[in-house]
Design a protein around this motif. Structure first.
Motif, PDB file in Angstrom:
ATOM      1  N   LEU A   1      29.213 -17.824  57.575  1.00 31.12           N
ATOM      2  CA  LEU A   1      28.418 -16.631  57.232  1.00 31.12           C
ATOM      3  C   LEU A   1      28.460 -16.336  55.739  1.00 31.12           C
ATOM      4  N   LEU A   2      29.606 -16.524  55.146  1.00 25.68           N
ATOM      5  CA  LEU A   2      29.726 -16.245  53.713  1.00 25.68           C
ATOM      6  C   LEU A   2      28.931 -17.268  52.902  1.00 25.68           C
ATOM      7  N   GLN A   3      28.947 -18.508  53.334  1.00 21.17           N
ATOM      8  CA  GLN A   3      28.151 -19.524  52.630  1.00 21.17           C
ATOM      9  C   GLN A   3      26.660 -19.201  52.736  1.00 21.17           C
ATOM     10  N   GLU A   4      26.253 -18.764  53.926  1.00 19.06           N
ATOM     11  CA  GLU A   4      24.839 -18.398  54.115  1.00 19.06           C
ATOM     12  C   GLU A   4      24.441 -17.205  53.244  1.00 19.06           C
ATOM     13  N   SER A   5      25.412 -16.393  52.872  1.00 20.02           N
ATOM     14  CA  SER A   5      25.100 -15.209  52.060  1.00 20.02           C
ATOM     15  C   SER A   5      24.886 -15.567  50.595  1.00 20.02           C
ATOM     16  N   GLY A   6      25.040 -16.831  50.270  1.00 22.59           N
ATOM     17  CA  GLY A   6      24.795 -17.255  48.889  1.00 22.59           C
ATOM     18  C   GLY A   6      26.051 -17.431  48.057  1.00 22.59           C
TER      19      GLY A   6
ATOM     20  N   GLU B   1      43.643 -20.071  47.710  1.00 25.80           N
ATOM     21  CA  GLU B   1      43.496 -21.531  47.724  1.00 25.80           C
ATOM     22  C   GLU B   1      42.033 -21.855  47.996  1.00 25.80           C
ATOM     23  N   PRO B   2      41.498 -22.896  47.336  1.00 21.02           N
ATOM     24  CA  PRO B   2      40.098 -23.263  47.608  1.00 21.02           C
ATOM     25  C   PRO B   2      39.901 -23.542  49.095  1.00 21.02           C
ATOM     26  N   TYR B   3      38.823 -23.001  49.647  1.00 22.87           N
ATOM     27  CA  TYR B   3      38.505 -23.222  51.064  1.00 22.87           C
ATOM     28  C   TYR B   3      37.490 -24.353  51.132  1.00 22.87           C
ATOM     29  N   LEU B   4      37.849 -25.410  51.832  1.00 26.83           N
ATOM     30  CA  LEU B   4      36.980 -26.603  51.870  1.00 26.83           C
ATOM     31  C   LEU B   4      36.217 -26.657  53.177  1.00 26.83           C
TER      32      LEU B   4
ATOM     33  N   GLU C   1      29.008 -18.944  45.989  1.00 26.07           N
ATOM     34  CA  GLU C   1      29.157 -20.176  45.214  1.00 26.07           C
ATOM     35  C   GLU C   1      30.416 -20.915  45.628  1.00 26.07           C
ATOM     36  N   ASN C   2      31.474 -20.159  45.842  1.00 29.91           N
ATOM     37  CA  ASN C   2      32.758 -20.754  46.237  1.00 29.91           C
ATOM     38  C   ASN C   2      33.463 -19.849  47.225  1.00 29.91           C
ATOM     39  N   LEU C   3      34.295 -20.477  48.062  1.00 28.37           N
ATOM     40  CA  LEU C   3      35.104 -19.710  49.006  1.00 28.37           C
ATOM     41  C   LEU C   3      36.583 -20.022  48.761  1.00 28.37           C
ATOM     42  N   TRP C   4      37.384 -18.971  48.957  1.00 27.98           N
ATOM     43  CA  TRP C   4      38.818 -19.110  48.741  1.00 27.98           C
ATOM     44  C   TRP C   4      39.549 -18.536  49.947  1.00 27.98           C
ATOM     45  N   GLN C   5      40.537 -19.270  50.411  1.00 28.72           N
ATOM     46  CA  GLN C   5      41.352 -18.749  51.513  1.00 28.72           C
ATOM     47  C   GLN C   5      42.453 -17.870  50.911  1.00 28.72           C
ATOM     48  N   VAL C   6      42.567 -16.691  51.464  1.00 27.91           N
ATOM     49  CA  VAL C   6      43.472 -15.698  50.882  1.00 27.91           C
ATOM     50  C   VAL C   6      44.762 -15.636  51.684  1.00 27.91           C
ATOM     51  N   GLY C   7      45.879 -15.774  50.990  1.00 27.59           N
ATOM     52  CA  GLY C   7      47.183 -15.699  51.648  1.00 27.59           C
ATOM     53  C   GLY C   7      47.714 -14.280  51.663  1.00 27.59           C
TER      54      GLY C   7
END
Lengths: 81, 207
Positions: free
Chosen positions: A53-58, A78-81, A60-66
């Protein structure tokens, strides 16, 4: 999982926030932490099953939050792949 | 020996007039207990806070939409003139870490209001993640809009309150915007208390 989505501009982040909230996705607009590189100063924090859903929202990058480290309020990203 | 009770009817008086009446009465003295009757929430909250500030024993009785607040001065009560002057506490130098944050608008800075509000939301979120938080967050003018139902920053203010930050909203400002009944975090305060807190120590002002 808790993800942070970063965008190309503050306007893009605001547009994504409106669209995701309208779709019933709980997101929080937050300043992008200093350890995350982004052209835009604001990103969206969301508890989601995956990044679709976040990628569909436009985003640029996603990060996994600890979780915040013990005795420390800052989180890890951490970069979310 | 019977106790002397002085009564004041402050019904219908807009805030902060009930507090001003109470302060004058305490300055005049000549009674053991002062009883003030008010009929609105902001005046009630302000009188309760003023009573505590003036080191009175404070009692409140709710009755048919009215509140009777009894203030019994204790031996160590400060002279009201000193209370108004809001002296710096002992050891306060005016330097050091920020103790009080004043938000006098619902956005940060001039210019585009959407950007200003975005920056304020970001600031309050960042504060929730900070290792050190201020003792108090004071909300004035449109800053009170941050603490009402529907505010984008409400959850962050609640987090700060859970971390021990005292959130205080200006009662006059809430009343001005018609938001008194929608306050969802923190307490209502008046100019006497606000001025006192602003003089307590290092303050950061944003708005």
């Amino acid at each position: 999982m808790l993800l942070l989505a970063t965008y190309a501009s503050s306007h893009a982040a605001l547009r994504a926030e409106r669209a995701l909230k309208a779709a019933g996705v709980a997101v929080e607009l937050i300043p992008v932490p200093r350890q995350v590189q982004s052209l835009c100063g604001f990103g969206l924090l969301a508890e989601v099953p995956d990044g679709a859903l976040l990628q569909e929202s436009g985003a640029e990058n996603l990060w996994q939050v600890g979780e915040p480290q013990a005795g420390h309020w800052r989180r890890t990203y951490e970069p979310y792949l | 020996m019977s106790l002397i009770c002085r009564t004041l009817d402050a019904r219908g008086l807009p805030c902060p007039q009930p507090v001003i009446l109470a302060r004058k009465a305490l300055a005049e003295g000549g009674f053991d207990t002062l009883e003030i009757t008010v009929d609105d929430a902001a005046s009630r909250e302000n009188l309760l806070k003023f009573g505590a500030y003036a080191k009175c024993l404070v009692e409140a009785v709710e009755e048919g939409g009215l509140t009777r607040i009894r203030l019994t001065p204790q031996g160590l009560a400060p002279a009201p003139a000193q209370a108004d002057a809001c002296p710096l506490p002992e050891g306060s130098s005016g330097g050091g870490p920020v103790e009080v944050v004043l938000l006098s608008a619902d956005g940060i800075g001039q210019g585009d209001p959407d950007l200003a509000r975005l920056l304020m939301r970001g600031f309050l979120y960042t504060l929730t993640e900070a290792e050190r938080v201020p003792r108090r967050l004071l909300l004035m003018n449109s800053g009170v809009k941050l603490a009402v139902e529907g505010s984008e920053s409400l959850a962050n203010l609640q987090k700060l309150e859970a971390r021990g930050v005292e959130v205080l909203a200006c009662g006059t400002c809430l009343e001005f915007f018609g938001l008194t009944s929608r306050l969802a975090v923190g307490g209502i305060t008046n100019m006497y208390e606000l001025a006192g807190h602003l003089m307590e120590g290092p303050t950061l002002s944003l708005g």
